[in-house]
Design a protein around this motif. Structure first.
Motif, PDB file in Angstrom:
ATOM      1  N   UNK A   1     -54.697 -73.282  59.740  1.00  0.00           N
ATOM      2  CA  UNK A   1     -53.633 -73.214  60.728  1.00  0.00           C
ATOM      3  C   UNK A   1     -53.787 -71.915  61.512  1.00  0.00           C
ATOM      4  N   UNK A   2     -54.540 -71.979  62.616  1.00  0.00           N
ATOM      5  CA  UNK A   2     -54.844 -70.808  63.424  1.00  0.00           C
ATOM      6  C   UNK A   2     -55.471 -69.715  62.545  1.00  0.00           C
ATOM      7  N   UNK A   3     -54.748 -68.627  62.278  1.00  0.00           N
ATOM      8  CA  UNK A   3     -55.330 -67.542  61.500  1.00  0.00           C
ATOM      9  C   UNK A   3     -55.129 -67.703  59.997  1.00  0.00           C
ATOM     10  N   UNK A   4     -54.297 -68.630  59.598  1.00  0.00           N
ATOM     11  CA  UNK A   4     -53.982 -68.798  58.178  1.00  0.00           C
ATOM     12  C   UNK A   4     -54.652 -70.046  57.636  1.00  0.00           C
ATOM     13  N   UNK A   5     -55.150 -69.975  56.406  1.00  0.00           N
ATOM     14  CA  UNK A   5     -55.740 -71.142  55.755  1.00  0.00           C
ATOM     15  C   UNK A   5     -55.324 -71.167  54.285  1.00  0.00           C
ATOM     16  N   UNK A   6     -55.273 -72.365  53.732  1.00  0.00           N
ATOM     17  CA  UNK A   6     -54.907 -72.558  52.338  1.00  0.00           C
ATOM     18  C   UNK A   6     -55.842 -73.595  51.727  1.00  0.00           C
TER      19      UNK A   6
ATOM     20  N   UNK B   1     -59.637 -60.642  61.838  1.00  0.00           N
ATOM     21  CA  UNK B   1     -60.440 -60.684  63.060  1.00  0.00           C
ATOM     22  C   UNK B   1     -61.360 -61.894  62.958  1.00  0.00           C
ATOM     23  N   UNK B   2     -62.266 -62.024  63.940  1.00  0.00           N
ATOM     24  CA  UNK B   2     -63.214 -63.133  63.923  1.00  0.00           C
ATOM     25  C   UNK B   2     -64.104 -63.090  62.694  1.00  0.00           C
ATOM     26  N   UNK B   3     -64.400 -61.890  62.177  1.00  0.00           N
ATOM     27  CA  UNK B   3     -65.363 -61.743  61.091  1.00  0.00           C
ATOM     28  C   UNK B   3     -64.757 -61.223  59.783  1.00  0.00           C
ATOM     29  N   UNK B   4     -63.467 -60.954  59.750  1.00  0.00           N
ATOM     30  CA  UNK B   4     -62.851 -60.376  58.562  1.00  0.00           C
ATOM     31  C   UNK B   4     -61.643 -61.199  58.152  1.00  0.00           C
ATOM     32  N   UNK B   5     -61.579 -61.525  56.870  1.00  0.00           N
ATOM     33  CA  UNK B   5     -60.468 -62.316  56.354  1.00  0.00           C
ATOM     34  C   UNK B   5     -59.961 -61.724  55.049  1.00  0.00           C
ATOM     35  N   UNK B   6     -58.640 -61.711  54.881  1.00  0.00           N
ATOM     36  CA  UNK B   6     -58.013 -61.266  53.651  1.00  0.00           C
ATOM     37  C   UNK B   6     -57.633 -62.503  52.844  1.00  0.00           C
ATOM     38  N   UNK B   7     -58.066 -62.564  51.582  1.00  0.00           N
ATOM     39  CA  UNK B   7     -57.861 -63.757  50.758  1.00  0.00           C
ATOM     40  C   UNK B   7     -57.229 -63.398  49.416  1.00  0.00           C
ATOM     41  N   UNK B   8     -56.461 -64.365  48.899  1.00  0.00           N
ATOM     42  CA  UNK B   8     -55.877 -64.223  47.573  1.00  0.00           C
ATOM     43  C   UNK B   8     -56.111 -65.515  46.802  1.00  0.00           C
ATOM     44  N   UNK B   9     -56.654 -65.394  45.600  1.00  0.00           N
ATOM     45  CA  UNK B   9     -56.938 -66.545  44.748  1.00  0.00           C
ATOM     46  C   UNK B   9     -56.133 -66.450  43.464  1.00  0.00           C
TER      47      UNK B   9
ATOM     48  N   UNK C   1     -57.537 -60.600  44.790  1.00  0.00           N
ATOM     49  CA  UNK C   1     -57.313 -60.253  46.189  1.00  0.00           C
ATOM     50  C   UNK C   1     -58.614 -59.707  46.753  1.00  0.00           C
ATOM     51  N   UNK C   2     -59.075 -60.244  47.878  1.00  0.00           N
ATOM     52  CA  UNK C   2     -60.383 -59.828  48.398  1.00  0.00           C
ATOM     53  C   UNK C   2     -60.367 -59.717  49.910  1.00  0.00           C
ATOM     54  N   UNK C   3     -61.232 -58.847  50.410  1.00  0.00           N
ATOM     55  CA  UNK C   3     -61.449 -58.670  51.839  1.00  0.00           C
ATOM     56  C   UNK C   3     -62.869 -59.113  52.124  1.00  0.00           C
ATOM     57  N   UNK C   4     -63.038 -60.193  52.902  1.00  0.00           N
ATOM     58  CA  UNK C   4     -64.342 -60.820  53.086  1.00  0.00           C
ATOM     59  C   UNK C   4     -64.859 -60.604  54.495  1.00  0.00           C
TER      60      UNK C   4
END
Length: 435
Positions: A341-346, A390-398, A417-420
């Motif tokens: 969903x735009x910048x957010x994903x699940x 950003x286009x190349x950076x995503x913050x994720x939580x598993x 929690x990771x920064x990819x």
């Protein structure tokens, strides 16, 4: 808290820190690094055979020219893009199911470490090799979506050209000393021209486009002695605003609707005595990952499947990990659903595992060895929540429950929690309009 439950909360910085990734459902971007259960501090991606040779020579030899295994090292190389042959627009947008597509998407990876721990905590050297490729199966609906994007871009480009031709006419007739003076002078003419090229559908729509353009002029520098620089920047700004659908097209190409299959294979090589003359292959893996990106009303949804087969060298583990229970064969199968969903994903994934081994159970009357079959099963489920900074950076939580770990006593409950950081894909200079 019970000792079989472990909660791990950490920040892992993609290609910056060396941290172990979860056993994800999707095919790893670097099968070799995944095989060693590591994430290199940096992954080299040489773009030519000469750069590849330099990377290998620099990292796998010391000052005396002796062969060494580098620590925390990763490399990924795509042979097809090492030569300057390019790819046509038609091949890029409508790839055919043939050998060329397999070669274009093929990548080879290498990873190594000097800190692979045996059960007695001995640090040993290990190296892993991997291969990955993919196939995209286009369909009629995907081609129609591509056509609609191209048609829209063509119209916008034509509109932008007509607008700019009018501004060039005004530029030759008007001499201005400030940015505000020029913008005020051309405002009405620009709005009228936008309305004309849009087919005189709505003057309010043209005014809104003009406002969006003018709002973005604050960052344009102005020099009275070099007005051509401002004028060029202003034309580029108009073009970018009129070509807004390009970003939508770019986003679609990166995650286009249709069916895709990833294939990957990797093996690890361990030197348990740290002697180059003696090595063993503890583990091998083969992945098949089919995925399907939906369209229309559910174009935010993507389904991912996994079939993964692993071989373990039981004699190796019986010798160097005597207290570890390892099955000779593991077969994983699972499914994940990803919503964007735009910048957010699940994403939610569930994976089952079937393990089996043959163990000697004695001999018969003729002296033939008898075997018994040992089996086990396991299950993993993980939820991932990501936000693209950003286009190349995503913050994720598993969060979820992983497979029972082989080499550690950690539990299965996970919080990560990771920064990819993401990189890759052919450059725009690799795409041509000629066959």
């Amino acid at each position: 808290m019970k000792n079989w439950i472990t909660i791990i909360l950490l920040i892992s910085f993609g290609t910056i820190q060396s941290q172990k990734k979860l056993d994800a459902l999707t095919t790893p971007s670097s099968p070799a690094a995944s095989m060693l259960g590591m994430q290199p501090s940096s992954i080299l991606q040489p773009k030519s055979y000469r750069a590849l040779e330099a990377a290998l020579f620099t990292n796998f030899s010391d000052n005396n020219g002796n062969s060494v295994i580098p620590n925390d090292f990763g490399l990924e190389f795509m042979p097809y893009w090492a030569t300057d042959h390019g790819i046509t627009i038609e091949e890029y947008l409508y790839p055919k199911i043939n050998l060329n597509q397999i070669l274009r998407n093929s990548s080879f990876s290498v990873a190594s470490t000097q800190n692979f721990l045996l059960q007695d905590s001995t640090k040993t050297k290990s190296i892993a090799l991997g291969y990955r490729t993919s196939l995209f199966f286009g369909n009629a609906q995907d081609k129609e979506i591509i056509k609609q994007h191209i048609d829209r871009l063509t119209i916008n480009q034509r509109v932008g050209s007509k607008i700019m031709s009018r501004l060039i006419e005004l530029e030759s007739k008007f001499h201005y000393k400030t940015k505000e003076e020029y913008l005020t002078a051309v405002h009405d003419s620009l709005t009228i021209r936008i309305n004309e090229v849009l087919g005189k559908k709505s003057i309010k729509q043209a005014e809104e486009i003009t406002k969006n353009i003018y709002d973005a002029t604050e960052n344009l520098s102005f020099d009275e002695n070099n007005t051509d620089l401002f004028f060029t920047s202003f034309l580029e700004l108009i073009e970018s605003k009129m070509m807004g659908s390009y970003e939508e097209f770019k986003a679609y190409i990166q995650e286009r609707q249709g069916f895709n299959i990833d294939f990957a294979y990797a093996l690890s090589l361990n030197f348990p005595t740290n002697d180059f003359g003696y090595s063993q292959v503890p583990r091998q893996s083969f992945w098949i990952n089919p995925s399907y990106k939906f369209s229309d009303k559910i174009n935010f949804l993507k389904a991912i499947g996994v079939l993964r087969y692993e071989w373990y060298n039981k004699k190796y583990f019986e010798k160097y990990f005597p207290d570890t229970k390892v099955y000779k064969n593991n077969f994983d199968y699972g499914l994940a659903l990803l919503g964007e969903f735009k910048k957010f994903s699940i994403e939610f994934e569930a994976t089952g595992r079937k393990s089996s081994s043959l163990s000697a159970a004695g001999t018969d009357g003729s002296g033939n060895t008898l075997y018994t079959k040992e089996t086990a099963s396991d299950f993993q489920y993980i939820g991932t929540f990501s936000y693209r900074l950003t286009e190349q950076i995503a913050l994720s939580y598993q969060i979820g429950s992983s497979f029972k770990p082989i080499f550690t006593t950690n539990g299965t409950l996970i919080s990560l929690l990771s920064l990819n950081f993401g990189f890759g894909g052919p450059n725009t200079t690799d795409v041509t309009s000629k066959k």
